[in-house]
Design a protein around this motif. Structure first.
Motif: not given
Length: 438
Positions: A251, A249, A243, A239, A203, A209, A245
């Motif tokens: 996150n 990522c 998700c 995440c 992301c 996102c 990703c």
């Protein structure tokens, strides 16, 4: 090093009089010489360049045409005196950096990186045993992004691997649909973003996102040092499995396991403690508190288990029982807006029991002045009562410094099986120590 050197400007040729008279007026009251710029290009063996913070080796005594080693002591003259005068008179200095380039006929290209303030200087024995002057310079705030961070060689060699690509924001914008990967780079935007609609692997755009939108429409982490939390939050939405990703990522920063070499060691008065062999930057997740998930009303209070961690994310959000409220910019699940669950409001419904099964986090001691803080994180679900508990660096932590966090006990809040108040002394040694853990 460029200098403005004092002299009899009144006797200069007429052609240059107006320019030098203006210069004289501009620097009226200053002590000369003054250094106007320095060049960092690897010529001095004692230089230390950390971009925003520089330790610059003074001028002189260097075998510039030979092995670049120091061959005699430096003296406080010319450029060295100019930098000293700049420090004493608060005159900023321009900083120019040299970069190796095979495409340049001199082997280097140079970039201007802004104004720096000389904040300190000293003399010491250098690497080669001769006296050198050192000058510490700090970059002035409020300037544009350093040009050094944007240097590109348009005729430079093609990178041999992904790791050599500067400014990489997406490994493959085709997401594997082409036989040859198509990387995307961005050395212009700050922070860098990837092309819209691409890059499922990580992301990069908080606007696209869904998890970032729950954190106030921005990522709670920055990429620096492998991922650092920008600020403490009541809860961080990372995440998760739903998700698109991958593990890289930003996150998912807290989900990557241990990143630092930790040691459990015995302390004189506090039992076991934990320290890191590595430098830990502020905002870096250190470890998760892991144990057996239990309901708080099912915990055996008679066993004197000191490894119980209440999942009090909801209570922190509401600032209950003296907790420091730090809601921040987050979007709460709708069920949290209801006030029909009064029991779980007053007492955390779930806890983590690390007494018999746990990880290194259970050995981290309390301090009244801690260097870690507790961060609740949601990733696989959004049930705030079952949030993951992660310990995050509250400050830059040097190697071998004991890791600590505030256990958060209110005084006289712990009872023994007979209903009597229990007390435990605190040996954290902090300047403002409360002297009691509870």
């Amino acid at each position: 090093m460029e200098l403005i050197i004092s002299g009899n400007l009144g006797k200069l040729p007429a052609k240059g009089q107006s320019t030098h008279r203006g210069l004289l007026q501009e620097y009226t009251g200053y002590t000369f010489p003054l250094a106007t710029s320095i060049v960092l290009s690897g010529q001095y063996e004692d230089d230390l360049d950390n971009c925003e913070d520089i330790v610059y080796t003074g001028q002189g005594g260097n075998n510039l045409l030979g092995n670049k080693r120091q061959i005699q002591d430096q003296v406080m003259l010319r450029g060295n005196l100019g930098l000293k005068n700049c420090m004493e008179q608060c005159v900023p200095v321009r900083v120019v950096r040299g970069h190796q380039s095979a495409n340049s006929y001199v082997g280097k290209v140079y970039t201007y990186d802004g104004l720096y303030q000389v904040v300190n200087y000293w003399a010491e024995k250098g690497v080669s045993g001769f006296t050198v002057f050192k000058f510490r310079l700090k970059r002035l705030e409020g300037q544009p992004l350093m040009t050094t961070n944007q240097v590109q060689y348009t005729r430079g060699r093609i990178p041999n691997s992904i790791s050599e690509i500067r400014g990489l924001v997406c490994v493959d914008i085709s997401d594997g649909q082409e036989d040859i990967p198509i990387p995307a780079t961005n050395l212009v935007d700050d922070p860098p973003v990837a092309p819209a609609g691409n890059c499922k692997g990580t992301c990069v755009d908080p606007k696209s996102c869904a998890c970032a939108r729950l954190n106030g429409s921005d990522f709670p982490y920055v990429h620096r040092d492998g991922g650092r939390l920008i600020e403490p939050k009541a809860v961080v939405f990372e995440c998760g499995p739903n998700c698109g990703c991958g593990p890289g990522c930003v996150n998912r920063t807290s989900q990557r396991g241990l990143r630092y070499r930790l040691e459990v060691f015995r302390t004189p008065k506090k039992g076991w403690g934990v320290r890191s062999w590595d430098y830990i930057p502020s905002g870096a997740p250190v470890c998760e508190y892991i144990g057996i998930l239990k309901k708080t009303d099912e915990v055996d209070t008679a066993s004197e288990n000191s490894y119980i961690f209440d999942i009090d994310c909801l209570q922190t959000m509401k600032g209950l029982d003296g907790r420091e409220r730090r809601l921040g910019d987050v979007t709460l699940p709708t069920y949290l807006e209801k006030d029909d669950d009064k029991k779980s409001e007053s007492v955390p419904e779930f806890c983590i029991d690390a007494g018999s099964t746990g990880n290194v986090a259970r050995f981290i001691n309390h301090s009244c002045q801690p260097n870690l803080f507790v961060q609740c994180i949601l990733s696989t679900h959004h049930n705030i009562k079952l949030a993951r508990v992660t310990l995050v660096a509250a400050d830059n932590i040097p190697p071998l410094k004991e890791l600590t966090y505030d256990y958060g006990y209110a005084l006289d809040s712990v009872m023994d099986p007979d209903g009597k108040i229990r007390q435990m002394a605190c040996y954290c040694g902090a300047e403002d120590c409360r002297k009691r853990l509870f």
